[in-house]
Design an enzyme around this catalytic site. Structure first.
Site, PDB file in Angstrom:
ATOM      1  N   LYS A  56      38.443 -75.412  71.156  1.00 20.67           N
ATOM      2  CA  LYS A  56      39.856 -75.199  71.435  1.00 20.67           C
ATOM      3  C   LYS A  56      40.025 -73.869  72.164  1.00 20.67           C
ATOM      4  O   LYS A  56      39.586 -72.829  71.670  1.00 20.67           O
ATOM      5  CB  LYS A  56      40.686 -75.190  70.156  1.00 20.67           C
ATOM      6  CG  LYS A  56      42.191 -74.992  70.391  1.00 20.67           C
ATOM      7  CD  LYS A  56      42.972 -75.069  69.109  1.00 20.67           C
ATOM      8  CE  LYS A  56      42.902 -73.799  68.284  1.00 20.67           C
ATOM      9  NZ  LYS A  56      43.678 -72.670  68.891  1.00 20.67           N
TER      10      LYS A  56
ATOM     11  N   ASP B 140      45.018 -75.629  74.141  1.00 25.10           N
ATOM     12  CA  ASP B 140      46.098 -75.508  73.150  1.00 25.10           C
ATOM     13  C   ASP B 140      47.147 -74.501  73.632  1.00 25.10           C
ATOM     14  O   ASP B 140      47.142 -73.344  73.220  1.00 25.10           O
ATOM     15  CB  ASP B 140      45.480 -75.072  71.815  1.00 25.10           C
ATOM     16  CG  ASP B 140      46.509 -74.851  70.728  1.00 25.10           C
ATOM     17  OD1 ASP B 140      47.597 -75.463  70.794  1.00 25.10           O
ATOM     18  OD2 ASP B 140      46.224 -74.063  69.797  1.00 25.10           O
TER      19      ASP B 140
ATOM     20  N   LYS C  46      50.617 -75.538  73.804  1.00 21.14           N
ATOM     21  CA  LYS C  46      51.870 -75.896  73.120  1.00 21.14           C
ATOM     22  C   LYS C  46      53.083 -75.798  74.055  1.00 21.14           C
ATOM     23  O   LYS C  46      54.039 -75.072  73.766  1.00 21.14           O
ATOM     24  CB  LYS C  46      52.081 -75.019  71.888  1.00 21.14           C
ATOM     25  CG  LYS C  46      50.970 -75.066  70.856  1.00 21.14           C
ATOM     26  CD  LYS C  46      51.315 -74.202  69.651  1.00 21.14           C
ATOM     27  CE  LYS C  46      50.178 -74.189  68.638  1.00 21.14           C
ATOM     28  NZ  LYS C  46      49.043 -73.357  69.084  1.00 21.14           N
TER      29      LYS C  46
ATOM     30  N   ASP D  80      59.487 -76.698  77.039  1.00 13.79           N
ATOM     31  CA  ASP D  80      60.439 -76.272  78.057  1.00 13.79           C
ATOM     32  C   ASP D  80      61.250 -77.499  78.462  1.00 13.79           C
ATOM     33  O   ASP D  80      61.137 -78.556  77.844  1.00 13.79           O
ATOM     34  CB  ASP D  80      59.701 -75.662  79.259  1.00 13.79           C
ATOM     35  CG  ASP D  80      60.517 -74.558  79.948  1.00 13.79           C
ATOM     36  OD1 ASP D  80      61.695 -74.814  80.249  1.00 13.79           O
ATOM     37  OD2 ASP D  80      59.973 -73.466  80.167  1.00 13.79           O
TER      38      ASP D  80
ATOM     39  N   THR E 205      51.072 -74.664  60.936  1.00 12.00           N
ATOM     40  CA  THR E 205      50.554 -74.542  59.567  1.00 12.00           C
ATOM     41  C   THR E 205      50.919 -73.205  58.928  1.00 12.00           C
ATOM     42  O   THR E 205      50.675 -72.999  57.739  1.00 12.00           O
ATOM     43  CB  THR E 205      49.027 -74.726  59.537  1.00 12.00           C
ATOM     44  OG1 THR E 205      48.418 -73.880  60.516  1.00 12.00           O
ATOM     45  CG2 THR E 205      48.658 -76.168  59.824  1.00 12.00           C
TER      46      THR E 205
ATOM     47  N   ARG F 254      37.981 -69.125  62.404  1.00 14.13           N
ATOM     48  CA  ARG F 254      37.294 -67.997  61.793  1.00 14.13           C
ATOM     49  C   ARG F 254      36.171 -68.351  60.823  1.00 14.13           C
ATOM     50  O   ARG F 254      35.159 -67.642  60.781  1.00 14.13           O
ATOM     51  CB  ARG F 254      38.328 -67.083  61.119  1.00 14.13           C
ATOM     52  CG  ARG F 254      39.128 -66.278  62.134  1.00 14.13           C
ATOM     53  CD  ARG F 254      40.409 -65.689  61.564  1.00 14.13           C
ATOM     54  NE  ARG F 254      41.455 -66.704  61.459  1.00 14.13           N
ATOM     55  CZ  ARG F 254      42.754 -66.438  61.338  1.00 14.13           C
ATOM     56  NH1 ARG F 254      43.157 -65.178  61.296  1.00 14.13           N
ATOM     57  NH2 ARG F 254      43.636 -67.404  61.264  1.00 14.13           N
TER      58      ARG F 254
END
Length: 236
Positions: free
Chosen positions: A32, A59, A61, A64, A123, A215
């Site tokens: 990603k 990614d 997002k 608009d 999330t 991570r």
């Protein structure tokens, strides 16, 4: 596309990104690329990663007006990434326009269009924050369900959601409607800034199609081993 572990390349620059990828001498990853890396390095980093044979979820997002999103998706389609996304809050019309931009550009290039999915709720958002900050009075579960249904109505391939929402989304949108689930942590990891999290094993049980892991892999002492363990837990 089969189920996969998507590794979040949450690095600030090309140097750190390639140093991480160089550790994977045998594996072809699904990665990603988010805002930080893309805004830092631009399309060149996408081409570099693709040249190494990796799949990419870009990614960004998008959110608009429909015309702007349609044109932006036409540009992103030229990068030949494997997955892109928008915010479901942008409305059915916006999501349909995003799909149109991708589809038309892919057809011009005689290429397969990228998968396109919609973010339901981040999330990092829980019900209290959603209702207090966003003034959405419905429950988190109901909001996610309706946003997922809107994405399906718009013709999208799936949604980004919490693993805990996967079963509900498959029930209302069908088993072939993709669920891409971030918020994945190993048992010994902190939650960091995410509140709706789970483990790879639990995500598998819940029916996630893709899990996004950052991570716990990128910051591990042995990222390759962490990746292999994550694959083992989710795919086997």
């Amino acid at each position: 596309m089969p189920k996969a572990v998507i590794v979040a390349l949450d690095f600030p620059n090309k140097q750190e990104t390639l140093a991480f990828l160089n550790q994977f001498t045998e594996e072809k990853l699904f990665v990603k690329v988010g805002m930080e890396l893309f805004y830092s390095e631009g399309p060149a980093i996408i081409r570099e990663i693709k040249s190494r044979g990796h799949h990419i979820f870009l990614d960004l997002k998008l959110h608009d007006i429909p015309n702007t999103v349609e044109k932006a998706m036409s540009v992103l389609a030229t990068l030949e990434v494997d997955m892109v996304n928008v915010h479901a809050a942008g409305t059915i019309d916006m999501m349909a326009a995003a799909l149109k931009g991708l589809t038309n550009q892919a057809a011009k290039q005689s290429k397969k269009r990228p998968l396109i999915i919609a973010v339901t709720q981040l999330t990092s958002t829980d019900e209290a924050r959603m209702q207090k900050d966003l003034l959405i009075s419905s429950s988190l579960e109901e909001t996610v369900k309706v946003y997922a249904q809107n994405a399906k109505t718009a013709g999208l391939d799936g949604v980004v959601c919490s693993p805990h929402e996967v079963q509900m989304i498959h029930e209302v949108c069908g088993a072939d409607f993709l669920t891409v689930t971030p918020g994945i942590r190993f048992l010994d990891n902190d939650k960091d800034d995410q509140v709706r999290v789970t483990t790879p094993e639990k995500a598998k049980q819940l029916g996630s199609d893709f899990i996004v892991v950052g991570r716990p892999i990128t910051k591990a002492k042995d990222p390759v081993l962490a990746y292999k363990n994550c694959q083992q837990a989710f795919l086997k």
